[in-house]
Design an enzyme around this catalytic site. Structure first.
Site, PDB file in Angstrom:
ATOM      1  CG  ASP A  30      -2.210   0.811   0.898  1.00 19.49           C
ATOM      2  OD1 ASP A  30      -3.271   0.193   0.666  1.00 19.49           O
ATOM      3  OD2 ASP A  30      -2.125   2.068   0.827  1.00 19.49           O
ATOM      4  CE  LYS A 207     -18.084  -6.356  -7.514  1.00 21.81           C
ATOM      5  NZ  LYS A 207     -18.458  -7.040  -6.285  1.00 21.81           N
ATOM      6  CB  CYS A 263     -19.808  -2.090  -3.712  1.00 22.74           C
ATOM      7  SG  CYS A 263     -18.162  -2.620  -3.213  1.00 22.74           S
TER       8      CYS A 263
HETATM    9  N1  LIG Z   1     -15.158  -3.007  -0.147  1.00 26.02           N
HETATM   10  C1  LIG Z   1     -15.835  -4.019  -0.643  1.00 26.02           C
HETATM   11  O1  LIG Z   1     -16.683  -4.621   0.024  1.00 26.02           O
HETATM   12  C2  LIG Z   1     -15.590  -4.487  -2.059  1.00 26.02           C
HETATM   13  C3  LIG Z   1     -16.125  -5.714  -2.482  1.00 26.02           C
HETATM   14  C4  LIG Z   1     -15.879  -6.134  -3.790  1.00 26.02           C
HETATM   15  C5  LIG Z   1     -15.128  -5.336  -4.652  1.00 26.02           C
HETATM   16  N2  LIG Z   1     -14.646  -4.126  -4.214  1.00 26.02           N
HETATM   17  C6  LIG Z   1     -13.823  -3.345  -5.127  1.00 26.02           C
HETATM   18  O2  LIG Z   1     -12.459  -3.528  -4.769  1.00 26.02           O
HETATM   19  C7  LIG Z   1     -11.715  -2.316  -4.990  1.00 26.02           C
HETATM   20  C8  LIG Z   1     -11.033  -1.896  -3.712  1.00 26.02           C
HETATM   21  O3  LIG Z   1     -12.015  -1.566  -2.759  1.00 26.02           O
HETATM   22  P1  LIG Z   1     -11.667  -1.342  -1.223  1.00 26.02           P
HETATM   23  O4  LIG Z   1     -12.952  -1.155  -0.524  1.00 26.02           O
HETATM   24  O5  LIG Z   1     -10.734  -2.393  -0.778  1.00 26.02           O
HETATM   25  O6  LIG Z   1     -10.863   0.052  -1.329  1.00 26.02           O
HETATM   26  P2  LIG Z   1     -10.025   0.793  -0.177  1.00 26.02           P
HETATM   27  O7  LIG Z   1     -10.177   2.229  -0.472  1.00 26.02           O
HETATM   28  O8  LIG Z   1     -10.406   0.242   1.154  1.00 26.02           O
HETATM   29  O9  LIG Z   1      -8.524   0.335  -0.451  1.00 26.02           O
HETATM   30  C9  LIG Z   1      -7.770   0.731  -1.542  1.00 26.02           C
HETATM   31  C10 LIG Z   1      -6.311   0.827  -1.103  1.00 26.02           C
HETATM   32  O10 LIG Z   1      -5.471   0.979  -2.240  1.00 26.02           O
HETATM   33  C11 LIG Z   1      -4.380   1.806  -1.893  1.00 26.02           C
HETATM   34  N3  LIG Z   1      -3.742   2.264  -3.124  1.00 26.02           N
HETATM   35  C12 LIG Z   1      -4.251   3.091  -4.063  1.00 26.02           C
HETATM   36  N4  LIG Z   1      -3.355   3.256  -5.063  1.00 26.02           N
HETATM   37  C13 LIG Z   1      -2.267   2.507  -4.761  1.00 26.02           C
HETATM   38  C14 LIG Z   1      -1.019   2.264  -5.390  1.00 26.02           C
HETATM   39  N5  LIG Z   1      -0.710   2.800  -6.561  1.00 26.02           N
HETATM   40  N6  LIG Z   1      -0.132   1.467  -4.769  1.00 26.02           N
HETATM   41  C15 LIG Z   1      -0.435   0.903  -3.585  1.00 26.02           C
HETATM   42  N7  LIG Z   1      -1.599   1.090  -2.940  1.00 26.02           N
HETATM   43  C16 LIG Z   1      -2.513   1.876  -3.525  1.00 26.02           C
HETATM   44  C17 LIG Z   1      -5.016   2.858  -1.027  1.00 26.02           C
HETATM   45  O11 LIG Z   1      -4.050   3.520  -0.221  1.00 26.02           O
HETATM   46  C18 LIG Z   1      -6.014   2.021  -0.215  1.00 26.02           C
HETATM   47  O12 LIG Z   1      -5.444   1.578   1.006  1.00 26.02           O
HETATM   48  C19 LIG Z   1     -12.736  -1.309  -5.532  1.00 26.02           C
HETATM   49  O13 LIG Z   1     -12.703  -1.319  -6.930  1.00 26.02           O
HETATM   50  C20 LIG Z   1     -14.066  -1.854  -5.040  1.00 26.02           C
HETATM   51  O14 LIG Z   1     -15.131  -1.462  -5.857  1.00 26.02           O
HETATM   52  C21 LIG Z   1     -14.844  -3.711  -2.930  1.00 26.02           C
END
Ligand SMILES: NC(=O)c1ccc[n+]([C@@H]2O[C@H](COP(=O)([O-])OP(=O)(O)OC[C@H]3O[C@@H](n4cnc5c(N)ncnc54)[C@H](O)[C@@H]3O)[C@@H](O)[C@H]2O)c1
Length: 435
Positions: A30, A207, A263
């Site tokens: 991260d 999705k 989401c």
């Molecule tokens: N949250 C859910 O329940 C869920 C479920 C299914 C799918 N998704 C999808 O999964 C994806 C992630 O969602 P999330 O809720 O985990 O997001 P989040 O915001 O909790 O986490 C994303 C992380 O990525 C990091 N990041 C961003 N750019 C980066 C880089 N270049 N290098 C390293 N780290 C980087 C950020 O600092 C952050 O910690 C989204 O597309 C979301 O739609 C989420």
């Protein structure tokens, strides 16, 4: 097998920990230094049941590690997962792909040997091809495949969902990539989880279609609930009556204050925009987005009505602010609109949530945060349940009544029964049920 997980948020951290539990060597990356430092100290940056133990166990085994150094993590990886955020783009509602593109560039710069780049983030159809182009531009010499592997886990039961999913979707036509993905998901294949191999575009579409379908189901039952109220029917019984039909199914038929979370709101909107751009508008989903947005705003008016037409100067106790129980996630939670609306009508908010208050405090102003449900209830003119945490399901109604200034309960999650509530002396209102 070694993988790198780029993005250590709700999806990346859970997926990384679960893959390491499957026996894979995982490095989670991260760019947020404080997040990685916290995790390295054993403190989880999010609340997710079972996560702390799972991470600790796999760190101890040496299979799971954390870093901010993307380059070193990618160099040694057979597969690199992109699990960064794809929020709504400000202004137009398209998915903001800037984090995905930035990660793709960084990965391309660091790759060594054949690498599989797997998009786990939710991304619009065609994004995989764009990632492919970025990598080709940055590293014309690179040997790689780009795969779509959307994630379906739900916050609050994320580990169980990852370990025992209804299905796994893998979008790639490359046999080499299919073989690596098959190996990674072997433990799930062994428990007979359906694994669907599709084209990349189809996987990306699955999705969005899944999330918009579920959001539509919720919105449908919410509108039926409103109609039930007018026609003196009971939406809980209607949901049961239709849910027992195998073609419909009983899940996602709980009437409430409207869907929220990280989401559904952004994904429904993004699909609407994708469809518009493609010249094939999705009128049903457009309506769902519109109805849900208005519903969240209307909830404050429900509370005002329950209070006899005004909440001006009244103390309003809110129980639950996260978008659902068992998470600390506040993104697009209905509580944001409801609390803002009640404040606009002149109400004073005192609130309690088991896990969401720290996050909520950064999004809301003038809320008096309390240490327990009963502390929040004390002296209130109305009690509003917004999130159905288990600890709110068994409130001692005698105590509630004695603590409140005027005993009124607005149950936006239908966790109490109108018949039982009639005996408590508390004025009770809920969603779509005859009283
Ligand atoms: N949250 C859910 O329940 C869920 C479920 C299914 C799918 N998704 C999808 O999964 C994806 C992630 O969602 P999330 O809720 O985990 O997001 P989040 O915001 O909790 O986490 C994303 C992380 O990525 C990091 N990041 C961003 N750019 C980066 C880089 N270049 N290098 C390293 N780290 C980087 C950020 O600092 C952050 O910690 C989204 O597309 C979301 O739609 C989420």
């Amino acid at each position: 097998m070694r993988i790198a997980m780029i993005g250590t948020g709700y999806v990346g951290l859970v997926s990384g920990a679960c893959f390491s539990e499957f026996g894979v060597e995982v490095i989670c990356v991260d760019k947020d230094n404080s997040k990685i430092e916290k995790i390295q100290e054993g403190i989880m940056p999010i609340f997710e049941p079972g996560l702390e133990d799972l991470v600790a166990k796999n760190v101890e085994s040496g299979r799971l590690s954390f870093t901010t150094d993307l380059s070193s993590a990618v160099k040694s990886a057979d597969a690199v997962f992109i699990a960064v955020g794809t929020p709504s783009r400000r202004g137009d509602g398209h998915a903001d792909l800037s984090y995905v593109y930035a990660a793709a560039e960084e990965i391309a710069e660091a790759m060594e040997g054949h690498t599989i780049i797997v998009t786990k983030s939710t991304v619009p159809v065609g994004t995989g091809s764009e990632v492919e182009e970025i990598v080709a531009r940055v590293r014309p010499d690179a040997d790689y495949d780009v795969v779509s592997n959307p994630e379906f886990l739900r916050e609050g039961s994320a580990i169980e969902d990852f370990m025992r999913p209804d299905r796994v979707v893998i979008g790639t036509k490359s046999e080499r990539a299919q073989n690596v993905m098959r190996l990674l998901y072997r433990p799930l294949h062994l428990i007979e989880t359906p694994i669907l191999f599709t084209s990349r575009q189809t996987a990306e579409m699955i999705k969005y279609a899944a999330n918009t379908f579920l959001a539509t189901k919720i919105t449908f039952i919410n509108e039926i609930a409103d109609l039930c109220e007018v026609l003196d029917a009971d939406v809980q019984e209607v949901a049961k009556g239709i849910g027992l039909d195998g073609r419909i199914g009983s899940k996602f038929l709980h009437a409430g204050p409207g869907y929220g979370g990280s989401c559904f709101p952004k994904d429904t909107l993004a699909l609407v925009r994708t469809a518009e751009k493609a010249g094939k508008p999705l009128r049903i989903v457009e309506t769902v987005v519109d109805v849900n947005k208005k519903r969240k705003q209307q909830m404050a008016e429900r509370v005002v009505q329950a209070c006899g037409g005004t909440v001006d100067g009244k103390k309003i106790c809110v129980l639950g602010v996260t978008f659902k129980p068992n998470t600390d996630d506040m993104r697009d939670s209905p509580s944001i609109d409801i609390i803002a609306g009640l404040q606009k009508y002149g109400g004073f908010i005192q609130a309690y949530d088991p896990e969401g208050m720290e996050e909520a405090n950064q999004m809301m102003v003038d809320v008096n945060w309390c240490d327990s449900a009963y502390e929040a209830i004390e002296g209130a003119d109305v009690l509003v349940i917004i999130t159905e945490w288990n600890e709110f399901r068994g409130l001692d109604m005698k105590r509630v009544k004695s603590l409140m200034n005027t005993p009124i309960l607005v149950d936006l999650r239908n966790i109490y029964n109108p018949v039982d509530m009639a005996e408590t002396g508390i004025a009770y209102s809920c969603i779509g049920r005859s009283l």
